[in-house]
Scaffold this motif. Structure first.
Motif, PDB file in Angstrom:
ATOM      1  N   ARG B  85     -19.568 -35.399  49.422  1.00 45.66           N
ATOM      2  CA  ARG B  85     -18.362 -34.969  50.121  1.00 45.66           C
ATOM      3  C   ARG B  85     -18.523 -34.927  51.633  1.00 45.66           C
ATOM      4  NH1 ARG B  85     -16.803 -28.780  49.970  1.00 45.66           N
ATOM      5  NH2 ARG B  85     -15.645 -29.540  51.756  1.00 45.66           N
ATOM      6  N   PHE B  87     -16.587 -32.861  55.151  1.00 40.43           N
ATOM      7  CA  PHE B  87     -15.963 -31.574  55.419  1.00 40.43           C
ATOM      8  C   PHE B  87     -14.809 -31.735  56.402  1.00 40.43           C
ATOM      9  CE2 PHE B  87     -20.105 -30.702  53.864  1.00 40.43           C
ATOM     10  CZ  PHE B  87     -19.979 -29.539  53.118  1.00 40.43           C
ATOM     11  N   ALA B  91     -18.836 -32.094  60.056  1.00 35.69           N
ATOM     12  CA  ALA B  91     -20.076 -31.433  59.668  1.00 35.69           C
ATOM     13  C   ALA B  91     -21.281 -32.188  60.185  1.00 35.69           C
ATOM     14  CB  ALA B  91     -20.141 -31.291  58.154  1.00 35.69           C
ATOM     15  N   SER B 136     -23.989 -49.236  62.638  1.00 36.04           N
ATOM     16  CA  SER B 136     -22.848 -49.643  61.817  1.00 36.04           C
ATOM     17  C   SER B 136     -21.600 -48.821  62.117  1.00 36.04           C
ATOM     18  CB  SER B 136     -23.202 -49.550  60.337  1.00 36.04           C
ATOM     19  OG  SER B 136     -23.192 -48.206  59.928  1.00 36.04           O
ATOM     20  N   VAL B 137     -21.765 -47.654  62.747  1.00 41.46           N
ATOM     21  CA  VAL B 137     -20.586 -46.874  63.123  1.00 41.46           C
ATOM     22  C   VAL B 137     -20.425 -46.836  64.641  1.00 41.46           C
ATOM     23  CG1 VAL B 137     -20.641 -45.446  61.042  1.00 41.46           C
ATOM     24  CG2 VAL B 137     -21.844 -44.676  63.087  1.00 41.46           C
ATOM     25  N   GLY B 138     -21.167 -47.696  65.322  1.00 45.95           N
ATOM     26  CA  GLY B 138     -21.010 -47.821  66.772  1.00 45.95           C
ATOM     27  C   GLY B 138     -21.615 -46.689  67.570  1.00 45.95           C
ATOM     28  N   LEU B 139     -22.677 -46.084  67.096  1.00 46.10           N
ATOM     29  CA  LEU B 139     -23.258 -44.947  67.817  1.00 46.10           C
ATOM     30  C   LEU B 139     -24.666 -45.227  68.348  1.00 46.10           C
ATOM     31  CD1 LEU B 139     -22.203 -41.880  65.616  1.00 46.10           C
ATOM     32  CD2 LEU B 139     -21.299 -42.528  67.843  1.00 46.10           C
ATOM     33  N   ARG B 154     -16.593 -39.231  67.633  1.00 48.10           N
ATOM     34  CA  ARG B 154     -17.941 -39.734  67.360  1.00 48.10           C
ATOM     35  C   ARG B 154     -18.678 -38.863  66.361  1.00 48.10           C
ATOM     36  NH1 ARG B 154     -17.824 -40.914  72.947  1.00 48.10           N
ATOM     37  NH2 ARG B 154     -17.383 -43.135  73.165  1.00 48.10           N
ATOM     38  N   GLU B 159     -20.891 -38.354  61.048  1.00 51.65           N
ATOM     39  CA  GLU B 159     -20.844 -37.787  59.709  1.00 51.65           C
ATOM     40  C   GLU B 159     -20.794 -38.905  58.665  1.00 51.65           C
ATOM     41  OE1 GLU B 159     -17.633 -34.972  59.034  1.00 51.65           O
ATOM     42  OE2 GLU B 159     -18.275 -34.941  56.934  1.00 51.65           O
ATOM     43  N   THR B 162     -24.192 -40.403  58.313  1.00 49.31           N
ATOM     44  CA  THR B 162     -25.069 -39.506  57.567  1.00 49.31           C
ATOM     45  C   THR B 162     -24.783 -39.597  56.068  1.00 49.31           C
ATOM     46  OG1 THR B 162     -25.015 -38.037  59.474  1.00 49.31           O
ATOM     47  CG2 THR B 162     -25.910 -37.130  57.454  1.00 49.31           C
ATOM     48  N   THR B 163     -23.499 -39.598  55.728  1.00 54.28           N
ATOM     49  CA  THR B 163     -23.131 -39.694  54.310  1.00 54.28           C
ATOM     50  C   THR B 163     -23.582 -41.027  53.728  1.00 54.28           C
ATOM     51  OG1 THR B 163     -21.225 -38.311  54.776  1.00 54.28           O
ATOM     52  CG2 THR B 163     -21.222 -39.482  52.684  1.00 54.28           C
ATOM     53  N   ARG B 187      -9.596 -45.759  64.517  1.00 57.16           N
ATOM     54  CA  ARG B 187     -11.034 -45.971  64.422  1.00 57.16           C
ATOM     55  C   ARG B 187     -11.574 -45.470  63.085  1.00 57.16           C
ATOM     56  NH1 ARG B 187     -15.374 -43.339  68.567  1.00 57.16           N
ATOM     57  NH2 ARG B 187     -14.164 -44.399  70.139  1.00 57.16           N
ATOM     58  N   GLU B 190     -10.559 -47.616  60.210  1.00 52.77           N
ATOM     59  CA  GLU B 190     -11.419 -48.798  60.161  1.00 52.77           C
ATOM     60  C   GLU B 190     -12.770 -48.448  59.522  1.00 52.77           C
ATOM     61  OE1 GLU B 190     -12.882 -52.180  63.356  1.00 52.77           O
ATOM     62  OE2 GLU B 190     -11.607 -50.514  64.014  1.00 52.77           O
ATOM     63  N   LEU B 191     -13.285 -47.282  59.908  1.00 49.44           N
ATOM     64  CA  LEU B 191     -14.552 -46.818  59.330  1.00 49.44           C
ATOM     65  C   LEU B 191     -14.451 -46.640  57.819  1.00 49.44           C
ATOM     66  CD1 LEU B 191     -16.020 -44.087  61.709  1.00 49.44           C
ATOM     67  CD2 LEU B 191     -17.252 -45.989  60.693  1.00 49.44           C
ATOM     68  N   HIS B 194     -14.450 -49.819  56.190  1.00 49.03           N
ATOM     69  CA  HIS B 194     -15.807 -50.352  56.291  1.00 49.03           C
ATOM     70  C   HIS B 194     -16.729 -49.761  55.224  1.00 49.03           C
ATOM     71  CE1 HIS B 194     -19.657 -51.443  58.045  1.00 49.03           C
ATOM     72  NE2 HIS B 194     -19.963 -50.166  58.182  1.00 49.03           N
TER      73      HIS B 194
END
Lengths: 324, 251
Positions: B85, B87, B91, B136-139, B154, B159, B162-163, B187, B190-191, B194
């Motif tokens: 999950r 949050f 989180a 992969s998440v642009g960070l 961001r 998050e 991490t998941t 954004r 799109e994520l 993805h």
């Protein structure tokens, strides 16, 4: 994935700086431990080192897992009694006696922790108080602790049958080694794969659970480790002071360790050590003012909370933007 | 039971005293789809969501994940089965760097991390994978920034990274768009698209519009009950839904 980055990246890796700062701080600490007995009364330094280790153990919980234990004296005191009894009545050499004390406190940590960590926040704190009161009562009543008299004239003996601890210099080296071992154990725990999970629990426990970690088990392991290290401090103290008394299991002692840690800076490695030395020094050098020591302590405590909330080391580290 | 349903609930209910927050909700989430659970405030979405992730226990009903009854399981164990999950309030672990945040999740593949005697340099082999996930998440350029110091959008991306690190078979997203501006919503949409590759997503959303183009199926809840279910067109043309949920503005 094409998510654009607008802001300039802050990719400076601070870990190298932290590592250097820690190496310097550690060298300074070891240097001070080496020099201290030439400047101050060695017995006083040894006692302070035991309390410093006790504060480090407490800090492992409050600083890195956000668990406020208000009954930590039970681990200090129980180990102290067990070690004193083992050395005096059973005639064990000091290292074995200390190991036995540590084992007793670790076992007490597992049992009380298993029940306490089910609660959080103030409820957790109150349960630790309740347990420590039970242990206090046990120490008043149990025959081997000798109630109000405590265990006196504990023999210092020969560590591992080789090193005569009744020689104050050898004893000092012994205590310094125990302290550094405990201090480094806490530091390693915090900077281990296990410590990473602890810090994550401190920051956001539900999230850690959602990633598939049984956070309770991690908290219990941390609690038991902290209990064992507090036990190491207490058992060593029994050898240094050659006695075990109710003072070390008392609620006042549980409060004192909170004071030491907060004054020095919780969640820092060196804060509890400095805090312990400040509190112990105040008690020692202000002893001539009698009852006023408590009042002065109270004032220092209030001043600390108001002026530097992160504690002495915490404030310094924050200002220098490093973690100590 | 159809092998194509990954998550199934039967008569899921939750009562708080006299108040019935969720009553008799039966859901079937198809494998590989993006399913949205929507409804106005107080419809029981979050209660429903928390029951699915085991953070609260249902008063009655049954939940099965991959044909396995998970009704009585602990949250950490459900996560280990691959049902993870998010949050509502983003989180992250604020005092850890973005890299460390992702690494916490990657650490689970080592099994339990009780090794307090080992240096955390034992975790360095995980850094490469963590950086890949951040990329992969642009960070990428925020890898060494404290998670608490990056923008809200961001944090959400972090998050997700991490998941993804625990490679969940199914993700449950709790209002992923909550509190976001238009740009960020795009954004995050799109994520979600993805990360939905090869996995199932169930998201709880307040706003029907944001899930319109994103979800294959939508379930509408009101007052703790299922009001309608279907694709966006079916649901948005349902008169009851218009009346109960979207209000006069859309009627």
């Amino acid at each position: 994935m094409s998510v654009r980055l607008e802001a300039p990246a802050i990719a400076a890796d601070a870990t190298a700086r932290d590592r250097r700062a820690n190496a310097i701080a550690f060298a300074v600490m070891v240097g001070l431990i080496v020099l201290a007995p030439f400047v101050a009364y060695p017995f006083f330094i040894m006692q302070a080192l035991c309390f410093a280790l006790f504060a480090c153990a407490f800090n492992l919980l409050i600083g890195y897992v956000n668990l406020l234990s208000l009954g930590h004296a039970m681990f200090l005191g129980l180990a102290s009694y067990v070690c004193a009894h083992a050395a005096k009545v059973w005639g064990l050499e000091p290292v074995s006696a200390i190991a036995l004390g540590v084992a007793a406190s670790a076992a007490l940590g597992v049992v009380t922790g298993a029940l306490a960590i089910r609660s959080i926040g103030i409820y957790f704190a109150m349960i630790t108080v309740a347990f420590s009161q039970m242990v206090y009562f046990f120490c008043v009543e149990a025959p081997f602790t000798h109630g109000e008299d405590g265990i006196q004239a504990v023999p210092q003996g020969r560590a591992l049958g080789l090193f005569d601890l009744s020689n104050p210099w050898i004893l000092y080296v012994f205590v310094a080694i125990v302290f550094l071992f405990g201090f480094l154990a806490v530091q390693r725990t915090v900077n281990s794969p296990f410590g990473e999970i602890l810090k994550a629990i401190r920051e956001n426990e539900p999230r850690v659970i959602s990633l598939g970690y049984r956070s309770m088990q991690y908290k219990l392991a941390a609690f038991s480790l902290s209990a064992a290290i507090a036990g190491l401090a207490g058992a060593t103290k029994a050898i240094v002071a050659q006695n075990a008394s109710l003072t070390d299991v008392s609620f006042a002692m549980s409060g004192e360790v909170v004071l030491m840690t907060l004054v020095g800076g919780m969640g820092t490695f060196y804060g509890p050590v400095i805090g312990a030395f400040i509190v112990v020094s105040m008690q020692n050098y202000l002893a001539q003012y009698g009852e006023w020591v408590t009042v002065i302590q109270g004032v220092v405590f209030v001043a600390c909370v108001l002026v530097f909330r992160r504690g002495i080391v915490g404030e310094l580290a924050a200002r220098a933007r490093i973690s100590l | 039971m159809s092998g194509n349903d990954i998550l199934v609930t039967d008569g899921l209910s939750k009562r708080f005293g006299d108040f019935s927050a969720v009553s008799d909700v039966s859901l079937r989430i198809q494998r590989g789809t993006i399913h949205a659970l929507i409804g106005p405030n107080g419809a029981g979405k979050t209660t429903c969501f928390n029951m699915l992730t085991k953070f609260i226990a249902p008063s009655s009903g049954r939940i099965t994940f991959n044909d396995r009854d998970i009704t009585a399981m602990r949250p950490a164990d459900v996560a280990r089965l691959g049902l993870v999950r998010s949050f509502q309030i983003s989180a992250v672990f604020p005092h850890l760097t973005a890299l460390e945040n992702v690494r916490i999740a990657l650490q689970r593949k080592r099994g339990d991390s009780f090794d307090f005697w080992r240096s955390k340099s034992a975790l360095e082999p995980l850094n490469l994978r963590a950086l890949e996930l951040l990329d992969s998440v642009g960070l990428t350029s925020f890898a060494y920034s404290k998670a608490g110091e990056i923008s809200y959008g961001r944090k959400r991306a972090l998050e997700f990274a991490t998941t993804l690190a625990v490679e969940p078979e199914m993700m449950l997203l709790d209002e992923p768009m909550a509190g976001m501006g238009h740009e960020d919503i795009d954004r995050i949409a799109e994520l979600i698209r993805h990360v939905s590759a090869n996995r199932t997503i169930l998201m709880v959303e307040h706003n029907l519009q944001v899930v319109a183009n994103l979800s294959h199926r939508i379930t509408v809840l009101t007052r703790g009950r299922v009001l309608a279910e279907g694709d966006y067109r079916t649901v948005s043309e349902n008169d009851e839904v218009r009346e109960a949920y979207m209000g006069a503005g859309h009627a």
